[in-house]
Design an enzyme around this catalytic site. Sequence first.
Site, PDB file in Angstrom:
ATOM      1  N   GLN A  20      30.031  53.033  31.871  1.00 25.99           N
ATOM      2  CA  GLN A  20      28.963  53.772  31.208  1.00 25.99           C
ATOM      3  C   GLN A  20      29.468  55.095  30.659  1.00 25.99           C
ATOM      4  O   GLN A  20      30.534  55.583  31.032  1.00 25.99           O
ATOM      5  CB  GLN A  20      27.829  54.071  32.205  1.00 25.99           C
ATOM      6  CG  GLN A  20      27.291  52.886  32.949  1.00 25.99           C
ATOM      7  CD  GLN A  20      26.340  53.281  34.061  1.00 25.99           C
ATOM      8  OE1 GLN A  20      26.122  54.470  34.325  1.00 25.99           O
ATOM      9  NE2 GLN A  20      25.767  52.288  34.728  1.00 25.99           N
ATOM     10  N   HIS A  22      27.324  58.959  29.448  1.00 24.67           N
ATOM     11  CA  HIS A  22      26.048  59.651  29.281  1.00 24.67           C
ATOM     12  C   HIS A  22      26.182  60.714  28.192  1.00 24.67           C
ATOM     13  O   HIS A  22      27.233  61.361  28.071  1.00 24.67           O
ATOM     14  CB  HIS A  22      25.622  60.327  30.585  1.00 24.67           C
ATOM     15  CG  HIS A  22      25.623  59.406  31.766  1.00 24.67           C
ATOM     16  ND1 HIS A  22      24.860  58.268  31.827  1.00 24.67           N
ATOM     17  CD2 HIS A  22      26.310  59.462  32.938  1.00 24.67           C
ATOM     18  CE1 HIS A  22      25.072  57.660  32.983  1.00 24.67           C
ATOM     19  NE2 HIS A  22      25.951  58.362  33.672  1.00 24.67           N
ATOM     20  N   GLU A  40      27.260  64.780  35.900  1.00 25.78           N
ATOM     21  CA  GLU A  40      27.092  64.419  37.302  1.00 25.78           C
ATOM     22  C   GLU A  40      28.400  64.615  38.056  1.00 25.78           C
ATOM     23  O   GLU A  40      29.444  64.927  37.469  1.00 25.78           O
ATOM     24  CB  GLU A  40      26.618  62.967  37.425  1.00 25.78           C
ATOM     25  CG  GLU A  40      27.524  61.948  36.776  1.00 25.78           C
ATOM     26  CD  GLU A  40      26.878  60.567  36.656  1.00 25.78           C
ATOM     27  OE1 GLU A  40      25.646  60.450  36.806  1.00 25.78           O
ATOM     28  OE2 GLU A  40      27.616  59.601  36.400  1.00 25.78           O
ATOM     29  N   HIS A  98      32.967  56.116  32.660  1.00 23.90           N
ATOM     30  CA  HIS A  98      33.188  55.992  34.100  1.00 23.90           C
ATOM     31  C   HIS A  98      32.573  54.717  34.664  1.00 23.90           C
ATOM     32  O   HIS A  98      31.673  54.116  34.078  1.00 23.90           O
ATOM     33  CB  HIS A  98      32.615  57.208  34.837  1.00 23.90           C
ATOM     34  CG  HIS A  98      31.135  57.382  34.652  1.00 23.90           C
ATOM     35  ND1 HIS A  98      30.588  57.969  33.535  1.00 23.90           N
ATOM     36  CD2 HIS A  98      30.086  57.043  35.442  1.00 23.90           C
ATOM     37  CE1 HIS A  98      29.271  57.991  33.644  1.00 23.90           C
ATOM     38  NE2 HIS A  98      28.938  57.427  34.793  1.00 23.90           N
ATOM     39  N   ARG A 118      25.625  51.750  28.119  1.00 24.37           N
ATOM     40  CA  ARG A 118      26.532  50.794  28.757  1.00 24.37           C
ATOM     41  C   ARG A 118      27.573  50.327  27.749  1.00 24.37           C
ATOM     42  O   ARG A 118      27.241  49.810  26.686  1.00 24.37           O
ATOM     43  CB  ARG A 118      25.734  49.606  29.302  1.00 24.37           C
ATOM     44  CG  ARG A 118      26.560  48.636  30.143  1.00 24.37           C
ATOM     45  CD  ARG A 118      25.744  47.424  30.585  1.00 24.37           C
ATOM     46  NE  ARG A 118      24.582  47.805  31.359  1.00 24.37           N
ATOM     47  CZ  ARG A 118      23.331  47.572  30.985  1.00 24.37           C
ATOM     48  NH1 ARG A 118      23.079  46.958  29.844  1.00 24.37           N
ATOM     49  NH2 ARG A 118      22.321  47.946  31.739  1.00 24.37           N
TER      50      ARG A 118
END
Length: 254
Positions: A20, A22, A40, A98, A118
């Site tokens: 994925q 983001h 994150e 990641h 994705r």
Amino acid sequence: MERFPWLLKFLDCHEYVSVQVHPNDDLARRLCPTELGKSEAWVIVAADPGSRIYAGLLPGVGPADVEAHVRAGTLVECLHSFEPQIGDCVSLPAGTVHSLGGGILVAEVQQTSDATFRLFDWNRPGLDGKPRPLHLHEALEAIDWELGPVSPLTPAPLPQPATCVTQSELLIENEFFRWERYVARAGDWQISNDRLAVWTVIHGRATLTHGDSPSALRLGESLLIPPSTIPARWSFDGPTKLLKVTAPLAERPG
């Protein structure tokens, strides 16, 4: 209504998680108007021997390489990976490609967002027997092509806050959150609670007494402590590890 700034969770990965990426805040506003960007970080709580974390692209990999390997089902050839060790902290700023391999348990803190694109799902079918949809064009736009490979961070020591705390360290601080780790033995620790904080137990157990109200936490449980002038105290009856999330201490230059 303003949303809470972080999501905290445990990811107990028995199988490989899809690869994925983001978006950052600016791209999320354009592609996912109801969402924020999503930076994150992970702390490895448990990992089987031989498990893998995929974080970042190999040097020299560009958009044409990623697109070609996604279409060929061979994206893993573009990914940097390493075998995680318990206690590793991995920073995944928005734009980092990641994935987590199977046999890994991580604690995660992230911006409060569901914006996810994705790239690759390990050539496996979904629950309906068909491949899950990919978001190739959005992902190519979201990837930060300057990031390169990502490896575990080196924690920075913090002052010892109490005699029962044997290790205290700053894991990561960015513009969205500050994450600290504390290792304690049996004893009590009077804490300052002048800032909003979320504490999580990742080993052992502990009791937080806030005023006259005790709250017992076990492995995997979290407690939000709002800013308050009421005294608060941690009590430990044996070896314990805690994570603490707060807002960053100081605004970083733009």
